[in-house]
Design a protein around this motif. Structure first.
Motif, mmCIF file in Angstrom:
data_model
loop_
_atom_site.group_PDB
_atom_site.id
_atom_site.type_symbol
_atom_site.label_atom_id
_atom_site.label_comp_id
_atom_site.label_asym_id
_atom_site.label_seq_id
_atom_site.Cartn_x
_atom_site.Cartn_y
_atom_site.Cartn_z
ATOM 1 N N VAL B 59 3.216 3.751 17.571
ATOM 2 C CA VAL B 59 2.722 4.665 18.149
ATOM 3 C C VAL B 59 1.261 4.812 17.599
ATOM 4 C CG1 VAL B 59 3.320 6.541 15.834
ATOM 5 C CG2 VAL B 59 5.415 5.679 16.552
ATOM 6 N N ARG B 60 0.673 5.590 17.786
ATOM 7 C CA ARG B 60 -0.697 5.565 17.721
ATOM 8 C C ARG B 60 -1.129 6.663 16.616
ATOM 9 N NH1 ARG B 60 -2.207 7.182 23.281
ATOM 10 N NH2 ARG B 60 -3.050 4.990 24.775
ATOM 11 N N HIS B 61 -1.207 5.843 15.529
ATOM 12 C CA HIS B 61 -1.245 7.088 14.183
ATOM 13 C C HIS B 61 -2.352 8.207 14.350
ATOM 14 C CE1 HIS B 61 1.625 4.199 13.071
ATOM 15 N NE2 HIS B 61 2.383 5.144 12.483
ATOM 16 N N HIS B 62 -2.646 7.753 14.976
ATOM 17 C CA HIS B 62 -4.320 8.481 14.793
ATOM 18 C C HIS B 62 -4.572 9.885 15.191
ATOM 19 C CE1 HIS B 62 -8.984 9.191 15.228
ATOM 20 N NE2 HIS B 62 -9.784 8.314 13.683
ATOM 21 N N GLU B 63 -3.392 10.006 16.706
ATOM 22 C CA GLU B 63 -2.852 11.228 17.058
ATOM 23 C C GLU B 63 -2.064 12.069 16.385
ATOM 24 O OE1 GLU B 63 -3.944 8.448 18.805
ATOM 25 O OE2 GLU B 63 -5.381 9.682 20.134
ATOM 26 N N LEU B 64 -1.519 11.263 15.828
ATOM 27 C CA LEU B 64 -0.104 12.791 14.520
ATOM 28 C C LEU B 64 -1.203 13.132 13.389
ATOM 29 C CD1 LEU B 64 2.510 10.511 15.253
ATOM 30 C CD2 LEU B 64 2.323 12.589 16.299
ATOM 31 N N GLY B 65 -2.861 12.487 13.632
ATOM 32 C CA GLY B 65 -3.727 12.841 12.836
ATOM 33 C C GLY B 65 -3.004 12.476 11.478
ATOM 34 N N TYR B 66 -3.146 10.876 11.104
ATOM 35 C CA TYR B 66 -3.351 9.649 10.351
ATOM 36 C C TYR B 66 -4.678 9.135 10.117
ATOM 37 C CZ TYR B 66 1.027 9.671 8.618
ATOM 38 O OH TYR B 66 2.586 10.704 8.300
ATOM 39 N N THR B 67 -5.722 10.191 9.776
ATOM 40 C CA THR B 67 -7.481 9.734 10.709
ATOM 41 C C THR B 67 -7.918 8.852 9.325
ATOM 42 O OG1 THR B 67 -8.051 11.948 10.167
ATOM 43 C CG2 THR B 67 -8.020 11.846 12.505
ATOM 44 N N ALA B 68 -7.304 9.801 7.961
ATOM 45 C CA ALA B 68 -7.881 9.107 6.635
ATOM 46 C C ALA B 68 -7.524 7.495 6.986
ATOM 47 C CB ALA B 68 -7.325 9.645 5.289
ATOM 48 N N ASN B 69 -8.199 6.364 6.521
ATOM 49 C CA ASN B 69 -7.949 4.918 6.024
ATOM 50 C C ASN B 69 -8.620 4.418 5.335
ATOM 51 O OD1 ASN B 69 -9.645 2.584 7.234
ATOM 52 N ND2 ASN B 69 -7.699 2.111 8.353
ATOM 53 N N ALA B 70 -8.268 4.010 4.424
ATOM 54 C CA ALA B 70 -8.741 3.427 2.870
ATOM 55 C C ALA B 70 -8.969 2.097 3.431
ATOM 56 C CB ALA B 70 -8.022 4.073 2.045
ATOM 57 N N MET B 71 -9.952 0.904 3.067
ATOM 58 C CA MET B 71 -9.573 0.010 2.923
ATOM 59 C C MET B 71 -10.227 -0.611 1.272
ATOM 60 S SD MET B 71 -11.539 -3.309 3.875
ATOM 61 C CE MET B 71 -12.765 -3.387 3.418
ATOM 62 N N VAL B 72 -8.602 -0.980 0.882
ATOM 63 C CA VAL B 72 -8.845 -1.117 -1.327
ATOM 64 C C VAL B 72 -9.188 -2.627 -1.644
ATOM 65 C CG1 VAL B 72 -7.427 -0.437 -3.060
ATOM 66 C CG2 VAL B 72 -6.847 0.786 -1.157
ATOM 67 N N VAL B 73 -9.632 -2.422 -1.573
ATOM 68 C CA VAL B 73 -10.464 -3.756 -2.557
ATOM 69 C C VAL B 73 -10.522 -3.962 -3.894
ATOM 70 C CG1 VAL B 73 -11.914 -4.552 -0.625
ATOM 71 C CG2 VAL B 73 -12.579 -3.808 -2.419
ATOM 72 N N TRP B 74 -9.827 -5.563 -4.494
ATOM 73 C CA TRP B 74 -9.326 -5.701 -6.244
ATOM 74 C C TRP B 74 -9.793 -7.271 -6.078
ATOM 75 C CZ3 TRP B 74 -5.772 -1.805 -7.600
ATOM 76 C CH2 TRP B 74 -4.790 -0.779 -6.351
ATOM 77 N N ASP B 75 -9.711 -7.597 -7.146
ATOM 78 C CA ASP B 75 -10.269 -8.064 -8.179
ATOM 79 C C ASP B 75 -9.694 -8.696 -8.819
ATOM 80 O OD1 ASP B 75 -11.677 -10.943 -9.261
ATOM 81 O OD2 ASP B 75 -12.888 -9.334 -10.317
ATOM 82 N N VAL B 76 -8.316 -9.379 -8.347
ATOM 83 C CA VAL B 76 -7.871 -10.367 -9.590
ATOM 84 C C VAL B 76 -7.391 -11.300 -9.457
ATOM 85 C CG1 VAL B 76 -4.926 -10.431 -8.634
ATOM 86 C CG2 VAL B 76 -6.130 -8.646 -7.675
ATOM 87 N N PRO B 77 -6.915 -11.514 -10.743
ATOM 88 C CA PRO B 77 -7.198 -13.408 -11.980
ATOM 89 C C PRO B 77 -6.277 -14.000 -10.546
ATOM 90 C CG PRO B 77 -6.611 -11.800 -13.027
ATOM 91 C CD PRO B 77 -6.534 -10.776 -11.808
ATOM 92 N N ASP B 78 -6.880 -15.633 -9.912
ATOM 93 C CA ASP B 78 -6.475 -16.665 -9.594
ATOM 94 C C ASP B 78 -5.354 -16.524 -9.547
ATOM 95 O OD1 ASP B 78 -8.752 -16.149 -7.581
ATOM 96 O OD2 ASP B 78 -9.343 -17.795 -8.591
ATOM 97 N N HIS B 79 -4.682 -16.814 -10.430
ATOM 98 C CA HIS B 79 -2.879 -17.016 -10.977
ATOM 99 C C HIS B 79 -2.585 -16.271 -10.081
ATOM 100 C CE1 HIS B 79 -4.295 -15.330 -14.272
ATOM 101 N NE2 HIS B 79 -3.177 -15.573 -14.755
ATOM 102 N N GLN B 80 -2.953 -14.733 -10.284
ATOM 103 C CA GLN B 80 -2.170 -13.879 -9.983
ATOM 104 C C GLN B 80 -1.857 -13.018 -8.976
ATOM 105 O OE1 GLN B 80 -2.591 -11.045 -13.200
ATOM 106 N NE2 GLN B 80 -1.253 -11.272 -14.336
ATOM 107 N N VAL B 81 -2.783 -13.877 -7.927
ATOM 108 C CA VAL B 81 -3.395 -12.424 -6.382
ATOM 109 C C VAL B 81 -2.349 -13.034 -5.652
ATOM 110 C CG1 VAL B 81 -4.451 -14.960 -5.340
ATOM 111 C CG2 VAL B 81 -5.003 -12.433 -5.061
ATOM 112 N N ASP B 82 -1.389 -14.046 -5.357
ATOM 113 C CA ASP B 82 -0.492 -14.238 -4.761
ATOM 114 C C ASP B 82 1.072 -12.671 -5.146
ATOM 115 O OD1 ASP B 82 -1.964 -16.329 -2.659
ATOM 116 O OD2 ASP B 82 -0.718 -17.814 -3.517
#
Lengths: 169, 158
Positions: B59-82
């Motif tokens: 599917v080309r989601h862009h063609e269906l109007g999925y134009t909002a694209n967010a990269m969410v970045v988190w600062d997770v403690p190392d022992h919890q990141v996995d």
């Protein structure tokens, strides 16, 4: 100037960026068959039976969705090749300089995606090379040519399983 | 897995899509001199070897109007990141989820995920829900929406 003719089979229609409305059957087709297609001699007949309709209608819908660009194909998604080295890089560029610097970055053959994000780090791009030595060389050259430092953020671990995504997102 | 000549021919035939006919694998086989069964068998082998990730409707989601694209970045403690990464990566609207190194002091974030939606507000609502259901209220995060695309080269196999 020639007008677009739907009769020319090899002429791709212009991609529209307006939302294309889908009916319920089309939505089910897209939601349920992004992650897998029946690997039988008659996959479209199988889909038709699972959705309670005819093979002819399934083929007609898929052809229409392909012609209008809603789907790019019914077929394989390849795993990115593990050969070589790659990284995600980010730069913080003054707004007035962004287009000029983006052009310099895009001109590198090692860069495949290059896009703007709304942040103090506003230029993000993926860099790939045959090995890590040449990747480092490309990163150094990117910094020299643009005059801006970059963040080198290689992938350390992948957590998601890519199955496309459903249309309720 | 080492690809033989026929695998390469097969990949070349199907990478732009199966023919939309009743017997697509039979049709592909006719073009490259394989039987329908052989084509299905090779596609299964390529999938088992991980060269083909999936066969499906792309599917080309862009063609269906999925134009909002967010990269969410988190600062997770190392022992919890996995553990947090595995939980976020399993959520339906999260399309990519990676661990990447921090670059202190400029960049403290070590977990990246991508979320698509039709509208920015909807994506932000989804992120708010994620924070609640995955109990990430204490984890520093930042949302970076995409803007202009300066270069996009589609990945092809060969």
């Amino acid at each position: 100037m020639t007008a677009y003719s739907p009769l020319q089979p090899n002429h791709r229609p212009p991609r529209t960026h307006e939302k294309i409305p889908l009916n319920d059957l089309e939505k089910r087709l897209l939601n349920e068959y992004q992650k897998g297609l029946p690997l039988s001699p008659t996959p479209f007949q199988d889909i038709a039976e699972q959705l309670g309709t005819s093979e002819a209608l399934i083929l007609q819908i898929l052809q229409r969705l392909q012609d209008t660009g809603v789907i790019s194909r019914v077929g394989p998604v390849f795993k990115p090749r593990k050969i070589g080295a790659s990284t995600l890089a980010a730069m913080s560029i003054p707004a007035t300089e962004l287009v000029r610097v983006a052009k310099i970055v895009s001109d590198f053959p090692e860069v495949n995606h290059n896009y703007e994000r709304e942040d103090i780090y506003n230029l993000w791009f993926v860099v790939t090379a045959p090995d890590s030595e040449r990747l480092q060389a490309a990163l150094t050259k990117l910094e020299q040519r643009t005059g801006y430092p970059l963040l080198d953020l290689p992938m350390e671990r992948q957590y998601h399983i890519d199955l496309g995504f459903p249309l309720w997102c | 897995m080492v690809l033989n000549k026929q695998d390469c021919q097969l990949i070349a035939q199907i990478q732009d899509g199966l023919p939309l006919t009743s017997r697509p694998y039979g049709e592909v086989g006719r073009r490259i001199g394989l039987s329908e069964d052989q084509v299905i068998h090779r596609v299964k082998a390529l999938q088992a070897a991980g060269i083909i990730k999936r066969m499906g409707v792309v599917v080309r989601h862009h063609e269906l109007g999925y134009t909002a694209n967010a990269m969410v970045v988190w600062d997770v403690p190392d022992h919890q990141v996995d553990e947090v990464g595995a939980r976020l990566g399993a959520r339906d609207c999260v399309t990519l989820c990676y661990r990447r190194p921090r670059r202190l002091p400029d960049w403290p974030y070590n977990l990246f995920c991508m979320i698509h939606g039709r509208r920015r507000e909807r994506v932000l609502e989804y992120i708010d829900q994620l924070v609640i259901t995955e109990q990430l209220g204490e984890v520093p995060r930042k949302v970076l929406f995409s803007g202009r695309r300066f270069k996009q080269r589609g990945a092809r196999y060969q």
